[in-house]
Write a protein that holds these residues in place. Structure first.
Motif, PDB file in Angstrom:
ATOM      1  N   ARG A 116      -4.861   2.071 -11.841  1.00 58.47           N
ATOM      2  CA  ARG A 116      -4.068   2.081 -13.077  1.00 58.47           C
ATOM      3  C   ARG A 116      -2.598   1.769 -12.823  1.00 58.47           C
ATOM      4  O   ARG A 116      -1.849   1.478 -13.751  1.00 58.47           O
ATOM      5  N   ILE A 117      -2.185   1.858 -11.575  1.00 60.86           N
ATOM      6  CA  ILE A 117      -0.788   1.606 -11.224  1.00 60.86           C
ATOM      7  C   ILE A 117      -0.503   0.113 -11.324  1.00 60.86           C
ATOM      8  O   ILE A 117      -1.238  -0.714 -10.794  1.00 60.86           O
ATOM      9  N   GLU A 118       0.576  -0.213 -12.025  1.00 58.58           N
ATOM     10  CA  GLU A 118       0.926  -1.622 -12.207  1.00 58.58           C
ATOM     11  C   GLU A 118       2.383  -1.846 -11.820  1.00 58.58           C
ATOM     12  O   GLU A 118       3.281  -1.234 -12.373  1.00 58.58           O
ATOM     13  N   ASN A 163       4.271   0.924 -15.388  1.00 64.91           N
ATOM     14  CA  ASN A 163       3.714   1.943 -16.273  1.00 64.91           C
ATOM     15  C   ASN A 163       4.841   2.762 -16.905  1.00 64.91           C
ATOM     16  O   ASN A 163       5.712   3.271 -16.198  1.00 64.91           O
ATOM     17  N   PRO A 164       4.832   2.921 -18.230  1.00 62.79           N
ATOM     18  CA  PRO A 164       5.915   3.663 -18.889  1.00 62.79           C
ATOM     19  C   PRO A 164       5.759   5.170 -18.732  1.00 62.79           C
ATOM     20  O   PRO A 164       4.670   5.682 -18.502  1.00 62.79           O
ATOM     21  N   GLY A 165       6.891   5.887 -18.872  1.00 59.66           N
ATOM     22  CA  GLY A 165       6.859   7.341 -18.939  1.00 59.66           C
ATOM     23  C   GLY A 165       6.962   8.060 -17.612  1.00 59.66           C
ATOM     24  O   GLY A 165       6.765   9.276 -17.560  1.00 59.66           O
ATOM     25  N   LEU A 183       0.827  -1.212   0.000  1.00 59.64           N
ATOM     26  CA  LEU A 183       0.000   0.000   0.000  1.00 59.64           C
ATOM     27  C   LEU A 183       0.860   1.260   0.000  1.00 59.64           C
ATOM     28  O   LEU A 183       0.494   2.268  -0.616  1.00 59.64           O
ATOM     29  N   MET A 184       1.993   1.220   0.689  1.00 64.29           N
ATOM     30  CA  MET A 184       2.897   2.367   0.683  1.00 64.29           C
ATOM     31  C   MET A 184       3.442   2.628  -0.721  1.00 64.29           C
ATOM     32  O   MET A 184       3.529   3.782  -1.164  1.00 64.29           O
ATOM     33  N   MET A 185       3.812   1.566  -1.423  1.00 62.88           N
ATOM     34  CA  MET A 185       4.287   1.717  -2.789  1.00 62.88           C
ATOM     35  C   MET A 185       3.223   2.358  -3.675  1.00 62.88           C
ATOM     36  O   MET A 185       3.511   3.278  -4.451  1.00 62.88           O
ATOM     37  N   ARG A 186       2.008   1.888  -3.541  1.00 63.33           N
ATOM     38  CA  ARG A 186       0.925   2.385  -4.398  1.00 63.33           C
ATOM     39  C   ARG A 186       0.611   3.844  -4.088  1.00 63.33           C
ATOM     40  O   ARG A 186       0.378   4.660  -4.992  1.00 63.33           O
TER      41      ARG A 186
END
Length: 294
Positions: free
Chosen positions: A79-81, A94-96, A63-66
């Motif tokens: 949308r975070i992968e 996710n690119p960019g 959860l901290m990462m997200r």
């Protein structure tokens, strides 16, 4: 360590968060929510833990990462992968976006160290480790040190044993170990390498909860790694933390990168569930025993 109700990323792009696992006994509602906000592969990993403590710690880390990526990039939670590299280290798929982060948990705390920058900027790699300053091995400390001999260089042992009391020697030992772990987590080699070749020279002798020091240096195979910086501080009097950077130069001020306490509500603020509520899964978590008594 500083207490802060909201979670944020500093103007220099850094985030330093610490979650007190000992104070979190999730309600049924919180557990349902938290387990719906992780990816399917993460959910499967969580289910493999034997003890409930480890489930909680790993879940908070995810959860901290997200939350960090959401604040750093503006991406919605769902949308975070995340993916893992060949050495098992999580990264944003996710690119960019230019973000680097690492999580660690031990003792009372789960911590995240993160760095965000412009999408066209090459960011330093990052590794973090937190350790509780205690020894509960059941054998005399000198005997424990004897068994750990192969994990430290001669110079490191000289520094550890230069302290007079056992408590001071233990603190010096844990501090060196925490530095080593932050480095190997950064490069992703694990502790299977010859740790005697990873030799730290401690700078400032005393760590603080209100200030970060970054004057300890590393020699790898007897060569000084000039482009590496190691933040060190205390989360509380019983927990030290180290953050390792590659390609972080002298001109960058890291002294304000103290860890801030964060709570569950701030962690899931603006969340969007990835998965459906799974009561059976949460019942399985609740049925697990605690490794340490609550």
């Amino acid at each position: 360590m500083r207490s802060n109700g909201a979670m944020h990323i500093r103007s220099n792009g850094h985030a330093r968060w610490a979650f007190d696992l000992s104070s979190w006994q999730p309600s049924w509602t919180e557990l349902l929510l938290a387990t719906s906000c992780v990816q399917p592969d993460e959910k499967r990993r969580l289910a493999k833990f034997v003890f409930r403590d480890d489930v909680h710690a790993s879940l908070i880390g995810r959860l901290m990462m997200r939350r960090f990526v959401h604040l750093a990039t503006g991406l919605e939670y769902d949308r975070i992968e995340f993916d893992r590299d060949g050495k098992g280290k999580p990264f944003l798929k996710n690119p960019g976006f230019a973000v680097n982060f690492n999580v660690s948990h031990q003792g009372r705390y789960c911590v995240l160290a993160g760095l965000a920058g412009a999408s066209d900027r090459q960011l330093p790699r990052i590794g973090v480790d937190v350790m509780k300053i205690e020894y509960a091995g059941g054998r005399p400390l000198w005997d424990f040190f004897r068994l750990m001999d192969r994990n430290f260089s001669e110079e490191e042992w000289m520094y550890i044993r230069s302290h007079q009391s056992e408590s001071e020697q233990l603190e010096a030992f844990i501090r060196n170990w925490c530095l080593k772990e932050s480095y190997v987590k950064n490069v992703g080699v694990g502790i299977a390498v010859d740790l005697r070749k990873i030799s730290f020279k401690i700078g400032t002798k005393v760590l603080d909860t209100e200030k970060v020091i970054y004057d300890s240096t590393l020699r790898l195979n007897d060569e000084l790694l000039k482009d590496w910086r190691f933040e060190e501080s205390l989360i509380d009097k019983d927990h030290c933390v180290a953050v390792a950077f590659e390609h972080m130069h002298d001109g960058v001020d890291l002294s304000e990168n103290c860890f801030e306490t964060v709570g569950f509500e701030a962690l899931v603020e603006a969340h969007k569930p990835l998965l459906a509520i799974d009561e059976n899964y949460c019942e399985d978590i609740i049925s697990k025993e605690y490794k340490t008594k609550k």
